[in-house]
Design a protein around this motif. Structure first.
Motif, PDB file in Angstrom:
ATOM      1  N   ASP A 285      11.979  22.787 -17.305  1.00 44.44           N
ATOM      2  CA  ASP A 285      12.923  22.309 -18.471  1.00 44.44           C
ATOM      3  C   ASP A 285      13.647  23.636 -18.802  1.00 44.44           C
ATOM      4  O   ASP A 285      13.319  24.656 -19.520  1.00 44.44           O
ATOM      5  CB  ASP A 285      11.935  22.198 -19.797  1.00 44.44           C
ATOM      6  CG  ASP A 285      12.757  21.405 -20.862  1.00 44.44           C
ATOM      7  OD1 ASP A 285      14.024  21.507 -20.918  1.00 44.44           O
ATOM      8  OD2 ASP A 285      12.174  20.610 -21.651  1.00 44.44           O
ATOM      9  N   PRO A 286      15.099  23.463 -18.957  1.00 47.89           N
ATOM     10  CA  PRO A 286      15.852  24.524 -19.344  1.00 47.89           C
ATOM     11  C   PRO A 286      15.739  24.926 -20.768  1.00 47.89           C
ATOM     12  O   PRO A 286      16.108  25.937 -21.029  1.00 47.89           O
ATOM     13  CB  PRO A 286      17.175  23.893 -19.057  1.00 47.89           C
ATOM     14  CG  PRO A 286      16.982  22.603 -18.786  1.00 47.89           C
ATOM     15  CD  PRO A 286      15.748  22.246 -18.482  1.00 47.89           C
ATOM     16  N   ALA A 287      15.315  23.946 -21.683  1.00 44.11           N
ATOM     17  CA  ALA A 287      15.153  24.229 -22.910  1.00 44.11           C
ATOM     18  C   ALA A 287      14.094  25.084 -23.318  1.00 44.11           C
ATOM     19  O   ALA A 287      14.157  26.088 -24.167  1.00 44.11           O
ATOM     20  CB  ALA A 287      15.098  22.860 -23.835  1.00 44.11           C
ATOM     21  N   VAL A 288      13.177  24.837 -22.727  1.00 41.01           N
ATOM     22  CA  VAL A 288      11.822  25.810 -22.641  1.00 41.01           C
ATOM     23  C   VAL A 288      12.083  27.226 -22.261  1.00 41.01           C
ATOM     24  O   VAL A 288      11.877  28.193 -22.780  1.00 41.01           O
ATOM     25  CB  VAL A 288      10.785  25.447 -21.653  1.00 41.01           C
ATOM     26  CG1 VAL A 288       9.564  26.337 -21.766  1.00 41.01           C
ATOM     27  CG2 VAL A 288      10.127  24.033 -22.258  1.00 41.01           C
ATOM     28  N   ARG A 289      13.043  27.323 -21.014  1.00 39.55           N
ATOM     29  CA  ARG A 289      13.549  28.626 -20.510  1.00 39.55           C
ATOM     30  C   ARG A 289      14.283  29.323 -21.746  1.00 39.55           C
ATOM     31  O   ARG A 289      14.113  30.553 -21.788  1.00 39.55           O
ATOM     32  CB  ARG A 289      14.143  28.489 -19.235  1.00 39.55           C
ATOM     33  CG  ARG A 289      13.181  27.950 -18.111  1.00 39.55           C
ATOM     34  CD  ARG A 289      14.066  28.421 -16.812  1.00 39.55           C
ATOM     35  NE  ARG A 289      15.221  27.788 -16.681  1.00 39.55           N
ATOM     36  CZ  ARG A 289      15.609  26.312 -16.218  1.00 39.55           C
ATOM     37  NH1 ARG A 289      14.469  25.637 -15.854  1.00 39.55           N
ATOM     38  NH2 ARG A 289      16.795  26.001 -15.961  1.00 39.55           N
ATOM     39  N   GLN A 290      15.151  28.502 -22.204  1.00 35.03           N
ATOM     40  CA  GLN A 290      15.992  29.205 -23.156  1.00 35.03           C
ATOM     41  C   GLN A 290      15.266  29.501 -24.440  1.00 35.03           C
ATOM     42  O   GLN A 290      15.636  30.693 -24.943  1.00 35.03           O
ATOM     43  CB  GLN A 290      17.202  28.088 -23.556  1.00 35.03           C
ATOM     44  CG  GLN A 290      18.271  28.930 -24.619  1.00 35.03           C
ATOM     45  CD  GLN A 290      19.118  30.071 -23.728  1.00 35.03           C
ATOM     46  OE1 GLN A 290      19.499  29.814 -22.530  1.00 35.03           O
ATOM     47  NE2 GLN A 290      19.021  31.041 -24.578  1.00 35.03           N
ATOM     48  N   ALA A 291      14.288  28.926 -24.730  1.00 39.62           N
ATOM     49  CA  ALA A 291      13.210  29.209 -25.981  1.00 39.62           C
ATOM     50  C   ALA A 291      12.795  30.330 -25.784  1.00 39.62           C
ATOM     51  O   ALA A 291      12.620  31.413 -26.718  1.00 39.62           O
ATOM     52  CB  ALA A 291      12.501  27.937 -26.382  1.00 39.62           C
ATOM     53  N   VAL A 292      12.105  30.893 -24.554  1.00 37.90           N
ATOM     54  CA  VAL A 292      11.399  32.122 -24.215  1.00 37.90           C
ATOM     55  C   VAL A 292      12.562  33.268 -24.223  1.00 37.90           C
ATOM     56  O   VAL A 292      12.321  34.189 -24.551  1.00 37.90           O
ATOM     57  CB  VAL A 292      10.828  31.756 -22.947  1.00 37.90           C
ATOM     58  CG1 VAL A 292      10.180  33.016 -22.724  1.00 37.90           C
ATOM     59  CG2 VAL A 292       9.786  30.843 -22.835  1.00 37.90           C
ATOM     60  N   ALA A 293      13.784  33.015 -23.738  1.00 43.67           N
ATOM     61  CA  ALA A 293      14.736  34.030 -23.437  1.00 43.67           C
ATOM     62  C   ALA A 293      15.028  34.516 -25.089  1.00 43.67           C
ATOM     63  O   ALA A 293      15.245  35.515 -25.448  1.00 43.67           O
ATOM     64  CB  ALA A 293      15.772  33.618 -22.691  1.00 43.67           C
ATOM     65  N   ASP A 294      15.207  33.455 -25.701  1.00 39.30           N
ATOM     66  CA  ASP A 294      15.783  33.728 -27.238  1.00 39.30           C
ATOM     67  C   ASP A 294      14.864  34.281 -28.215  1.00 39.30           C
ATOM     68  O   ASP A 294      15.187  35.062 -28.925  1.00 39.30           O
ATOM     69  CB  ASP A 294      16.013  32.229 -27.866  1.00 39.30           C
ATOM     70  CG  ASP A 294      17.338  31.643 -27.548  1.00 39.30           C
ATOM     71  OD1 ASP A 294      18.130  32.210 -26.695  1.00 39.30           O
ATOM     72  OD2 ASP A 294      17.636  30.483 -27.622  1.00 39.30           O
ATOM     73  N   GLY A 295      13.445  34.226 -27.575  1.00 39.86           N
ATOM     74  CA  GLY A 295      12.408  34.949 -28.414  1.00 39.86           C
ATOM     75  C   GLY A 295      12.430  36.436 -28.200  1.00 39.86           C
ATOM     76  O   GLY A 295      11.856  37.234 -28.849  1.00 39.86           O
ATOM     77  N   LEU A 296      13.089  36.795 -27.112  1.00 42.10           N
ATOM     78  CA  LEU A 296      13.164  38.118 -26.713  1.00 42.10           C
ATOM     79  C   LEU A 296      14.381  38.870 -27.457  1.00 42.10           C
ATOM     80  O   LEU A 296      14.657  39.809 -27.374  1.00 42.10           O
ATOM     81  CB  LEU A 296      13.191  38.408 -25.353  1.00 42.10           C
ATOM     82  CG  LEU A 296      11.950  37.958 -24.489  1.00 42.10           C
ATOM     83  CD1 LEU A 296      11.945  38.227 -23.106  1.00 42.10           C
ATOM     84  CD2 LEU A 296      10.679  38.740 -25.111  1.00 42.10           C
TER      85      LEU A 296
END
Length: 818
Positions: free
Chosen positions: A586-597
């Motif tokens: 899910d690209p939304a999950v990948r983006q959320a993890v990246a945004d968390g950093l």
């Protein structure tokens, strides 16, 4: 978007190519003889102001102006002052600059600078500094420069407040500028040797300078320094080195070329190598309200052993044990060879750096000049140390845990081109473009869980928990312009704006995770790769100033200023299962993890008003500035000592206001001068800033922001005949109390006073001199930063790490010059 990328790429290519074009265009068919080999050197205006009497020349607006004329708050430290007190470390400059705070050592960035209570964390290597480090006109984006030291310096200038218009990004709180010495028009040479009694240190250095031809000058300088007892440990510390020493080698070559009137070039190449017995310096432990040395608490309480330190946090003796034997057997080699291979639990550090700068000044006409500044930096630093800051498994057996083996490499290229005018009329302008490319690698093997107390990795035999590498590539492009309008002979209005576009791409790889950890759901497996993590931001930073000359000796000014420090991608994330989201379909999950950093950009807005004045035939100088600035999204990294986790965040808002006063007096007594600085500072969190456990710092003072601070200095040169001179100097510094950290661990450094002094005898022209120098004569120790000690029992442990200054230093020195 494609058009924007196309435009930036072409701007970058133009910047990188223009320097070569200028150089080719300026090469004459016949070289004209010039007697000015020492005139070239600054990457700033070729129409440099020349000092008269005791005037000080500064480059605060990228052009040579006197300190009294320029509408910027600056503290300047001359080469003479640096020599009098044997100052060759950035941290030692604080005695002359109130509200400047310097931390040296540790992992992560390797150090930090703060001004007026605003700075960046020394923990995170991902942060740029809020106080820009400007070395010979090139901004260096690593705070490991504070470890490198300096020598053969012409002048140090500390510019206070946002300086983004002329110094670009990462100057949101100020600029620390070092200008090294240039070739001289006539041949000269000098040298010095000193011995320091407290830390048992030797320093030997020297230079040779002069014209090779009528148009080409050279300066070669070098310094070697060896300190045997830089950090002294408690006598009962289970460590191979009960004193930690260090060695420093610095060498610089400068070429200045002026083949024709209207063109000059200046090339500087510098090499620095630092080796030491561990990254941790003068870090002591405060035993907290419970008053005991809290034990090292590992494996959720499955392993607990004594901390070992004596809770005397102001005796100048530190407790830094070697690595516990079960953790020190084998360092991961998953990313290739490391200097830590075979370290056998003994901490060490090595930093090697090459720096280069090429400055070209090309006069198109008598009134129009093009300035090119090309910068290069290549840094490689590796160290091993134990961030439990204590621990003994049994008498004589070290219990150092939390071992880290970081390797930092940085390659940085920068190019700036400026067009500036020097018209006799009312208008003068400056237009410029800047490009920076850098690639930073933070590759570290760590002990976060210390699982090898159970057993080494059964597959590889490694005794570290993991090896994590994160590379970050940065490209920054700026366009800037400024104008100075002389409304009348006395009234000047100036202003400008800088546009910055910065992009960062980071990639995380975890080639190795201990098999015991990767078998649990809390950690990822060996071989993880995140793919690219992108961050970008754009900013406009305007500035406007009005200056009025009441008379030739009194100037008043008022400035509106803004500052910008780019955000980015944190590199302190542990290889926990939270990173698995990078592999989620899910690209939304990948983006959320990246945004968390990611952490956001930091901005500043505000202004200052000031007066710069001289009286009594310019024997008395009095400069006063009042300022008010608001910093939004201040970048902060804290450490949770109980969960052993780094927390990177943006503080809601910090507001600083205060008054800076600088004064000097050339007294009627022959050779006696007095000077000093006074600073009043009120820096507070003015919006909510939660730091955990229900604690919010809103309304509290920011760290390292004493309400009152200052210094007073006296320098007296006493003639003892035509060929002999006695020199006496002294400096006293004062600081009010202040919070030592922006964390839930509250530690207040009490107010303090410290004294420096020197006495010398020698030739009035410096042909020879013998000196006795005392720094921090009362051996006063104060705390620069405080944070929780790792591996504390949750809810019980309360010990804090205190990063302190160096103690007393007594030097005997001999020098010569001819």
């Amino acid at each position: 978007m494609k058009q924007s990328a196309f435009g930036i790429r072409h701007l970058r290519e133009a910047l990188l190519g223009t320097a070569a074009v200028i150089g080719i265009a300026a090469i004459p068919s016949t070289a004209a003889a010039q007697d000015a080999a020492g005139d070239a050197g600054t990457p700033d205006s070729a129409t440099a102001a020349q000092p008269v009497g005791n005037e000080i020349i500064v480059l605060a607006r990228r052009q040579a102006e006197t300190l009294q004329e320029v509408p910027v708050t600056i503290t300047s430290v001359s080469s003479e002052t640096l020599d009098k007190y044997n100052v060759d470390q950035v941290a030692d400059v604080v005695s002359r600059v109130p509200t400047l705070n310097v931390q040296v050592g540790g992992s992560g960035s390797g150090g930090q600078l703060s001004l007026r209570g605003v700075g960046s964390s020394a923990i995170s290597a991902a942060f740029d500094s809020a106080v820009a480090f400007d070395f010979d006109g090139v901004q260096v984006s690593t705070m490991r420069m504070v470890q490198a030291g300096f020598f053969d310096v012409q002048q140090i200038d500390v510019l206070k407040g946002p300086q983004s218009l002329f110094f670009g990004k990462s100057a949101s709180a100020g600029v620390f500028s070092i200008r090294s010495a240039d070739p001289t028009p006539n041949w000269s040479a000098g040298g010095k040797a000193s011995y320091e009694f407290e830390e048992k240190g030797w320093t030997v250095g020297g230079f040779v300078s002069g014209p090779i031809t009528d148009t080409l000058g050279i300066r070669l300088a070098g310094q070697w320094n060896k300190i045997d007892e830089f950090t002294k440990l408690q006598p009962d510390t289970p460590a191979t080195n009960l004193v930690r020493g260090q060695k420093n080698v610095v060498a610089r070559a400068t070429l200045a070329w002026e083949p024709v009137v209207g063109f000059d070039a200046n090339l500087k190449v510098q090499y620095v190598k630092n080796t030491n017995d561990g990254a941790i310096g003068n870090d002591d432990i405060y035993c907290g309200p419970n008053g005991i040395a809290d034990p090292v608490y590992l494996l959720q309480g499955g392993l607990v052993y004594p901390g070992g330190y004596d809770c005397n946090d102001h005796d100048g003796l530190y407790y830094l044990p070697d690595t516990a034997p079960p953790l020190a057997q084998s360092v991961p080699l998953a990313t290739g060879p490391t200097l830590a291979q075979g370290f056998n639990g003994v901490p060490f550090g090595e930093t090697e750096m090459w720096f280069g700068r090429l400055a070209l000044n090309f006069g198109i006409t008598d009134n129009v000049n093009i300035v090119s500044t090309t910068g290069f930096l290549d840094l490689d630093a590796t160290d091993v140390d134990n961030y439990s800051y204590g621990g003994t498994l049994a008498p004589g057996i070290p219990g150092g845990a939390g071992t880290s083996d970081p390797r930092n490499t940085l390659k940085q290229y920068s190019q700036e081109i400026r067009l500036e005018t020097d018209n006799d009329g009312p208008f003068n302008v400056m237009f410029g473009a800047f490009y920076e490319w850098r690639k930073f690698l933070f590759d570290t093997s760590q002990q976060g869980v210390n699982i090898s107390f159970v057993a080494p990795d059964p597959i590889t035999g490694y005794t570290f928990d993991w090896d994590k590498a994160q590379s970050t590539k940065t490209e920054a492009t700026s366009l800037f312009g400024s104008i100075i309008f002389d409304v009348t002979d006395r009234l000047e209005i100036s202003g400008g704006v800088r546009w910055t576009d910065e992009k960062k791409t980071s990639r995380i790889s975890v080639p190795y995770v201990h098999a015991f950890l990767s078998a649990t759901p809390a950690f990822i497996s060996s071989g993880f790769f995140s793919g690219p993590i992108e961050f970008s931001d754009k900013n406009w930073s305007p500035e406007a100033t009005i200056k009025y000359e009441i008379n030739p000796d009194v100037n008043v000014f008022a400035s509106f200023k803004t500052g910008f420090k780019s955000g980015g991608i944190d590199n302190s994330a542990l290889p926990s299962n939270s990173l698995l989201g990078f592999n989620d379909p899910d690209p939304a999950v990948r983006q959320a993890v990246a945004d968390g950093l990611k952490y956001q950009s930091e901005t500043a807005i505000g202004g200052e008003v000031g007066v710069k004045s001289q009286f009594s035939n310019r024997d008395v100088t009095l400069n006063v500035t009042a300022y008010y600035y608001v910093f939004d999204d201040l970048q902060v990294q804290n450490f949770n000592a109980q969960t052993v986790q780094f927390i990177t965040l943006n503080a809601g808002e910090v507001t600083t206001k205060g008054v800076d006063i600088g004064w000097g007096w050339e007294t009627p007594v022959e050779g006696l001068s007095l000077s000093g600085n006074i600073a009043w500072l009120d820096g507070k969190f003015t919006k909510s800033f939660p730091v955990g456990e229900g604690i919010d710092l809103e309304g509290r003072d920011v760290a390292r922001a004493p309400e009152w601070s200052g210094n007073i200095a006296a320098d007296w040169s006493i003639p003892l005949g035509d060929t002999l001179e006695l020199g006496l100097s002294g400096n006293a510094i004062y600081s009010d109390s202040y919070y030592a950290g922006n964390t839930l661990y509250e530690y207040i450094q009490d107010s303090y006073v410290a004294f420096d002094a020197s006495a010398s005898i020698g030739h009035p022209d410096g042909l020879w001199k013998l000196s006795l120098i005392g720094v921090n004569l009362t051996d006063k120790l104060w705390t620069n930063t405080a944070s929780g000690r790792p591996f504390l029992e949750p809810g019980v442990g309360d010990d804090l790490i205190l990063t302190q200054n160096r103690g007393r230093q007594i030097f005997v020195e001999g020098s010569f010059k001819f």
